[in-house]
Design a protein around this motif. Structure first.
Motif, PDB file in Angstrom:
ATOM      1  N   LEU A   1       0.821  -1.215   0.000  1.00  0.00           N
ATOM      2  CA  LEU A   1       0.000   0.000   0.000  1.00  0.00           C
ATOM      3  C   LEU A   1       0.853   1.263   0.000  1.00  0.00           C
ATOM      4  CD1 LEU A   1      -2.556  -1.008   2.792  1.00  0.00           C
ATOM      5  CD2 LEU A   1      -2.851  -1.222   0.311  1.00  0.00           C
ATOM      6  N   VAL A   2       2.080   1.158   0.461  1.00  0.00           N
ATOM      7  CA  VAL A   2       2.905   2.335   0.703  1.00  0.00           C
ATOM      8  C   VAL A   2       3.370   3.018  -0.575  1.00  0.00           C
ATOM      9  CG1 VAL A   2       5.094   3.120   1.690  1.00  0.00           C
ATOM     10  CG2 VAL A   2       3.632   1.550   2.974  1.00  0.00           C
ATOM     11  N   ARG A   3       3.893   2.262  -1.513  1.00  0.00           N
ATOM     12  CA  ARG A   3       4.497   2.848  -2.717  1.00  0.00           C
ATOM     13  C   ARG A   3       3.553   3.790  -3.474  1.00  0.00           C
ATOM     14  NH1 ARG A   3       5.602   1.004  -8.165  1.00  0.00           N
ATOM     15  NH2 ARG A   3       7.524   2.011  -8.870  1.00  0.00           N
ATOM     16  N   PRO A   4       2.329   3.374  -3.830  1.00  0.00           N
ATOM     17  CA  PRO A   4       1.448   4.304  -4.550  1.00  0.00           C
ATOM     18  C   PRO A   4       1.066   5.533  -3.719  1.00  0.00           C
ATOM     19  CG  PRO A   4       0.315   2.220  -4.135  1.00  0.00           C
ATOM     20  CD  PRO A   4       1.730   2.041  -3.712  1.00  0.00           C
ATOM     21  N   LEU A   5       0.952   5.355  -2.409  1.00  0.00           N
ATOM     22  CA  LEU A   5       0.633   6.510  -1.563  1.00  0.00           C
ATOM     23  C   LEU A   5       1.802   7.493  -1.510  1.00  0.00           C
ATOM     24  CD1 LEU A   5      -1.240   4.729   1.364  1.00  0.00           C
ATOM     25  CD2 LEU A   5      -2.237   6.333  -0.300  1.00  0.00           C
ATOM     26  N   LEU A   6       3.024   6.979  -1.444  1.00  0.00           N
ATOM     27  CA  LEU A   6       4.195   7.862  -1.450  1.00  0.00           C
ATOM     28  C   LEU A   6       4.316   8.616  -2.769  1.00  0.00           C
ATOM     29  CD1 LEU A   6       7.046   5.821   0.286  1.00  0.00           C
ATOM     30  CD2 LEU A   6       5.741   7.754   1.199  1.00  0.00           C
ATOM     31  N   ILE A   7       4.022   7.935  -3.857  1.00  0.00           N
ATOM     32  CA  ILE A   7       4.072   8.599  -5.166  1.00  0.00           C
ATOM     33  C   ILE A   7       3.041   9.718  -5.233  1.00  0.00           C
ATOM     34  CG2 ILE A   7       3.646   8.248  -7.645  1.00  0.00           C
ATOM     35  CD1 ILE A   7       4.975   5.429  -7.233  1.00  0.00           C
ATOM     36  N   LYS A   8       1.834   9.451  -4.769  1.00  0.00           N
ATOM     37  CA  LYS A   8       0.783  10.488  -4.755  1.00  0.00           C
ATOM     38  C   LYS A   8       1.167  11.626  -3.820  1.00  0.00           C
ATOM     39  CE  LYS A   8      -3.287  12.237  -5.557  1.00  0.00           C
ATOM     40  NZ  LYS A   8      -3.561  12.908  -6.821  1.00  0.00           N
ATOM     41  N   LEU A   9       1.682  11.300  -2.637  1.00  0.00           N
ATOM     42  CA  LEU A   9       2.130  12.330  -1.699  1.00  0.00           C
ATOM     43  C   LEU A   9       3.201  13.204  -2.339  1.00  0.00           C
ATOM     44  CD1 LEU A   9       2.082  13.460   1.243  1.00  0.00           C
ATOM     45  CD2 LEU A   9       3.856  11.767   1.774  1.00  0.00           C
ATOM     46  N   SER A  10       4.134  12.591  -3.020  1.00  0.00           N
ATOM     47  CA  SER A  10       5.193  13.337  -3.691  1.00  0.00           C
ATOM     48  C   SER A  10       4.628  14.259  -4.768  1.00  0.00           C
ATOM     49  CB  SER A  10       6.205  12.366  -4.308  1.00  0.00           C
ATOM     50  OG  SER A  10       7.235  13.070  -4.945  1.00  0.00           O
TER      51      SER A  10
END
Length: 138
Positions: free
Chosen positions: A31-40
């Motif tokens: 779950l983390v990777r797509p959320l980090l990309i969106k956050l970025s």
């Protein structure tokens, strides 16, 4: 124009931050990777808007206190933006989080705290100053 768009970005950023788990347990690493990309993506847009509109308006203000405040916030953000960029670069590599969940959790705790503190100070100090004293371009 006032600081409403910047505050809305902060709401979106806080929502994304809240969705990224503090501790990684089986089933949460992916779950983390797509959320980090969106956050970025949201943070990059926010910072660009500040750099292109907010800070120039503040730096052009007649009040030396407003200009000094802009310089302080702008300088401080550079370090946080660099740290966030390194964090995203490391943890958006496929399987990075699942390969070292303890290190991710430790790094995330530091970045999360720094982002929250910065947004709190912007909302409370910077944007309040801008709303009361600076004429932002439309």
């Amino acid at each position: 124009m006032n600081t409403a768009v910047y505050r809305e970005h902060h709401r979106a950023l806080r929502d994304l931050v809240a969705r990224i788990p503090s501790g990684i347990v089986p089933g949460t690493a992916e779950l983390v990777r797509p959320l980090l990309i969106k956050l970025s993506d949201v943070l990059t847009t926010h910072l660009k808007l500040e750099e292109e509109h907010l800070y120039p308006a503040m730096l052009a203000d007649v009040d030396p206190g407003v200009r000094a405040r802009a310089e302080d916030f702008q300088a401080e953000m550079g370090g946080l933006a660099e740290a966030f960029g390194r964090f995203v670069e490391r943890w958006t590599v496929p399987h990075a989080v699942s390969s070292d969940p303890a290190a991710f959790s430790r790094d995330w705790a530091g970045i999360r705290s720094a982002l929250a503190g910065r947004m709190d100070r912007e909302d409370r100090d910077l944007y309040a100053l801008v709303d009361s004293q600076v004429d932002l371009p439309a």
